[in-house]
Design an enzyme around this catalytic site. Structure first.
Site, PDB file in Angstrom:
ATOM      1  N   LYS A  32      47.937 -11.640  -9.067  1.00  0.00           N
ATOM      2  CA  LYS A  32      46.933 -12.660  -8.870  1.00  0.00           C
ATOM      3  C   LYS A  32      45.561 -12.017  -8.639  1.00  0.00           C
ATOM      4  O   LYS A  32      45.535 -10.842  -8.276  1.00  0.00           O
ATOM      5  CB  LYS A  32      47.312 -13.567  -7.715  1.00  0.00           C
TER       6      LYS A  32
ATOM      7  N   LYS B 264      42.060 -15.671   8.180  1.00  0.00           N
ATOM      8  CA  LYS B 264      41.817 -14.274   8.559  1.00  0.00           C
ATOM      9  C   LYS B 264      41.238 -14.270   9.968  1.00  0.00           C
ATOM     10  O   LYS B 264      40.638 -15.245  10.405  1.00  0.00           O
ATOM     11  CB  LYS B 264      40.806 -13.649   7.601  1.00  0.00           C
TER      12      LYS B 264
ATOM     13  N   ASP C  33      54.022 -12.848  -7.232  1.00  0.00           N
ATOM     14  CA  ASP C  33      53.543 -13.382  -5.953  1.00  0.00           C
ATOM     15  C   ASP C  33      54.355 -12.610  -4.929  1.00  0.00           C
ATOM     16  O   ASP C  33      55.558 -12.864  -4.769  1.00  0.00           O
ATOM     17  CB  ASP C  33      53.820 -14.879  -5.841  1.00  0.00           C
ATOM     18  N   HIS C  34      53.729 -11.642  -4.266  1.00  0.00           N
ATOM     19  CA  HIS C  34      54.557 -10.726  -3.481  1.00  0.00           C
ATOM     20  C   HIS C  34      55.269 -11.423  -2.325  1.00  0.00           C
ATOM     21  O   HIS C  34      56.245 -10.907  -1.798  1.00  0.00           O
ATOM     22  CB  HIS C  34      53.761  -9.493  -3.021  1.00  0.00           C
TER      23      HIS C  34
ATOM     24  N   LYS D  66      59.527 -11.047  -0.251  1.00  0.00           N
ATOM     25  CA  LYS D  66      59.773 -10.758   1.166  1.00  0.00           C
ATOM     26  C   LYS D  66      61.202 -11.160   1.530  1.00  0.00           C
ATOM     27  O   LYS D  66      61.696 -12.195   1.086  1.00  0.00           O
ATOM     28  CB  LYS D  66      58.766 -11.498   2.050  1.00  0.00           C
TER      29      LYS D  66
ATOM     30  N   ARG E  81      40.581   4.233 -15.946  1.00  0.00           N
ATOM     31  CA  ARG E  81      39.363   4.800 -16.523  1.00  0.00           C
ATOM     32  C   ARG E  81      39.007   6.171 -15.961  1.00  0.00           C
ATOM     33  O   ARG E  81      38.266   6.915 -16.585  1.00  0.00           O
ATOM     34  CB  ARG E  81      38.199   3.821 -16.285  1.00  0.00           C
TER      35      ARG E  81
ATOM     36  N   ASP F 199      42.898 -17.714  -2.438  1.00  0.00           N
ATOM     37  CA  ASP F 199      43.545 -16.430  -2.146  1.00  0.00           C
ATOM     38  C   ASP F 199      44.966 -16.605  -1.596  1.00  0.00           C
ATOM     39  O   ASP F 199      45.851 -15.807  -1.908  1.00  0.00           O
ATOM     40  CB  ASP F 199      42.683 -15.657  -1.126  1.00  0.00           C
TER      41      ASP F 199
ATOM     42  N   GLU G  66      46.581 -14.109   9.753  1.00  0.00           N
ATOM     43  CA  GLU G  66      46.289 -12.673   9.683  1.00  0.00           C
ATOM     44  C   GLU G  66      45.262 -12.313  10.749  1.00  0.00           C
ATOM     45  O   GLU G  66      44.431 -13.154  11.115  1.00  0.00           O
ATOM     46  CB  GLU G  66      45.707 -12.319   8.314  1.00  0.00           C
TER      47      GLU G  66
ATOM     48  N   HIS H   1      50.728 -18.037  -2.401  1.00  0.00           N
ATOM     49  CA  HIS H   1      51.754 -17.764  -1.386  1.00  0.00           C
ATOM     50  C   HIS H   1      52.224 -19.021  -0.640  1.00  0.00           C
ATOM     51  O   HIS H   1      53.410 -19.266  -0.498  1.00  0.00           O
ATOM     52  CB  HIS H   1      51.249 -16.759  -0.344  1.00  0.00           C
TER      53      HIS H   1
HETATM   54  C1  BG6 Z   1      47.166 -11.099  -0.579  1.00  0.00           C
HETATM   55  C2  BG6 Z   1      45.814 -11.651  -0.259  1.00  0.00           C
HETATM   56  O1  BG6 Z   1      47.716 -11.742  -1.684  1.00  0.00           O
HETATM   57  O2  BG6 Z   1      48.031 -11.279   0.535  1.00  0.00           O
HETATM   58  C3  BG6 Z   1      45.249 -10.997   0.972  1.00  0.00           C
HETATM   59  O3  BG6 Z   1      44.955 -11.445  -1.359  1.00  0.00           O
HETATM   60  C4  BG6 Z   1      46.217 -11.074   2.125  1.00  0.00           C
HETATM   61  O4  BG6 Z   1      43.993 -11.571   1.327  1.00  0.00           O
HETATM   62  C5  BG6 Z   1      47.598 -10.603   1.704  1.00  0.00           C
HETATM   63  O5  BG6 Z   1      45.722 -10.275   3.183  1.00  0.00           O
HETATM   64  C6  BG6 Z   1      48.611 -10.874   2.793  1.00  0.00           C
HETATM   65  O6  BG6 Z   1      49.820 -10.251   2.467  1.00  0.00           O
HETATM   66  P1  BG6 Z   1      50.851  -9.796   3.574  1.00  0.00           P
HETATM   67  O7  BG6 Z   1      52.047  -9.322   2.802  1.00  0.00           O
HETATM   68  O8  BG6 Z   1      50.173  -8.722   4.355  1.00  0.00           O
HETATM   69  O9  BG6 Z   1      51.126 -10.996   4.407  1.00  0.00           O
END
Ligand code: BG6
Length: 490
Positions: A149, A340, A178-179, A183, A51, A236, A217, A241
């Site tokens: 997501k 977290k 889903d990243h 990895k 935008r 989340d 984290e 994940h």
């Molecule tokens: C994301 C979450 O999908 O993954 C975040 O929304 C999280 O809250 C993050 O911090 C963690 O990813 P990574 O690759 O840093 O472990």
């Protein structure tokens, strides 16, 4: 050692949300790195769309800043940056009103390149964008759509979102990211299991005592309060994940490393998860929220303070004892925990083998500790197989618990690509193996929904834990009740 680069076909990547956080931190730097690696064929273009009213030149400057900030200095090359910026174009669009989509169509022109619509935007825009690009006739045979997501906040909303996207794109064109699946070590888990004869015969309830999956984290809200406070750690991290990791540990060997073969097996695992209802939730789940504490960088505010809006019931920590009700895994608990502001940033999977049936060495040799396979996703990716050996040298038979250590960084001396680099290239190749199929996402929500409902019904507040620790004491109790302990990461 260098990795082999196989160039992909020319593509046009249309990046919605091109001025947002994900584009800045992950997508643009990853796309730059893939160019540096020599992975593109010409003509390949990246068209930013969002935008913000800005010109192509201004967008290129934004991209330059993002590369300077998020790519390591030694990977930046002046000429390469200019070549990369020359690929970038920008078109202001408004998904809701449809403004700008004719201009977007003009910018794409009659290109026959692979067309990737990357939706780095909130899910409330997925349907509108899919409809707009469809209405402009842009969804060609070569088109794919990538969504991030959260795909819903429960089963019903996930279905609704999947329906919206499904109106305009076939399932073969939809790439749900889903990243974690991108990895390096997550993929190595598959290599470890299915490219070695060693583990698979032991990979079952006869030999494995339990499994632990930890994604810890140290960061807090990171400016995402609006999203996070509505989501919480279960939605989340666990729904996506953590459950994906669990699937890769627990699935049966697929016949081939083929997208549907792999996803069929993951789906079976998700469908075999034992439901956790309101009766079991207090025993099998722990919700926590961080209180003020400390990190390596000094004092840390509580979640509520960080949020700035006073009280919140949202959980920033979850621990769950999950069970998979099938022949391979019956009776083997899968302990999951994520949070977290924990003591350390570490993601790892621990496969804890059973103890030996009989100890021939006697007490003087020391304790025989059960074998563990520790798969470390981050940081310091690698695999450690803990075994018992004889303490070297004279002095009789003394046993020692030592790791056979394979640290990937040391062993291969290659830079591990960011998960997004691999995943975006897979989208271009049309390889869906590392992306979630619709039924998988929905099966995961089907297991999560009753837990959410149980928590809602109990109205209990999340249990406090001090920032910088390993979470609420109830999480320790969850595993210690079973005579086990959380693996100490070192
Ligand atoms: C994301 C979450 O999908 O993954 C975040 O929304 C999280 O809250 C993050 O911090 C963690 O990813 P990574 O690759 O840093 O472990």
């Amino acid at each position: 050692m260098t990795s082999q680069i196989i160039p992909v076909e020319p593509f046009d990547l249309i990046m919605f949300g091109a001025t947002g956080d994900l584009a800045e931190r992950k997508l643009l730097p990853s796309l730059y790195r893939r160019q540096t690696a020599g992975q593109y064929s010409e003509p390949t273009r990246i068209i930013g769309a969002s935008r913000s009213r800005m010109t192509t030149d201004e967008f290129r400057e934004t991209a330059r800043r993002s590369i300077n900030e998020y790519v390591r200095k030694e990977e930046i090359d002046g000429d390469d940056v200019e070549r990369f910026l020359a690929r970038l174009h920008y078109v202001p669009v408004d998904a809701k009103s449809g403004e700008g989509f004719t201009e977007l169509k003009e910018a794409i022109g009659d290109s026959h390149a692979i067309r990737v619509f990357y939706l780095a935007v909130g899910p409330e825009l997925f349907g509108a964008i899919a409809d707009q690009v469809q209405a402009q006739g842009l969804v060609c045979r070569n088109a794919r759509i990538v969504v991030e997501k959260p795909i819903g906040r429960d089963l019903a909303s996930a279905r609704a979102l999947n329906d919206l996207i499904g109106k305009d794109f076939s399932e073969q064109q939809v790439f749900r990211i889903d990243h974690y699946l991108g990895k390096e070590t997550v993929q190595n888990l598959m290599a470890l299991r299915f490219a070695n004869a060693l583990y698979e015969p032991l990979w079952n309830s006869a030999h494995i005592d339990h499994v632990q999956i930890t994604v810890a984290e140290t960061v807090g809200l990171e400016g995402r309060a609006g999203y996070y406070d509505k989501a919480g750690a279960l939605r989340d991290m666990v729904q996506n994940h953590m459950l994906q990791l669990l699937c890769l540990v627990a699935m049966e060997p697929p016949a081939w490393m083929d997208a549907d073969a792999v996803r069929d097996e993951k789906l079976k695992v998700l469908r075999s998860l034992k439901p956790i209802d309101a009766h079991d939730a207090p025993k099998l789940t722990v919700r926590g929220q961080y209180r003020a504490g400390a990190s390596a960088n000094g004092p840390v505010k509580s979640y509520a303070e960080e949020l700035g809006t006073g009280d919140s019931r949202t959980e920033t920590f979850v621990a769950i004892k999950a069970e998979i009700t099938n022949w391979r895994w019956a009776g083997v608990p899968f302990y999951l925990r994520t949070g977290k502001r924990l003591a350390q940033r570490v993601s790892e999977i621990v496969i804890a083998f059973k103890e030996i049936p009989h100890n021939i060495f006697g007490g003087s040799a020391g304790r025989v500790v059960a074998n563990q396979l520790v798969i470390r996703l981050q940081p310091d990716e690698g695999v450690k197989q803990w075994i018992m050996i004889k303490d070297p040298g004279p002095g009789g038979m003394r046993l020692r618990h030592v790791p056979l250590d394979m640290s990937f960084a040391q062993s291969f001396a290659v830079r591990n690509p960011d998960a997004y680099e691999r995943l975006i290239m897979d989208v271009v190749r049309g390889n869906q193996t590392l992306f979630m199929r619709r039924d998988e996402v929905e099966a995961a929500w089907r297991w999560i929904d009753p837990i959410l409902a149980a928590w809602e019904e109990s109205r209990q507040d999340a249990q406090g834990y001090t920032a910088g620790t390993w979470g609420p004491s109830a999480s320790i109790a969850l595993i210690e009740r079973d005579g086990r302990t959380w693996h100490e990461s070192g």
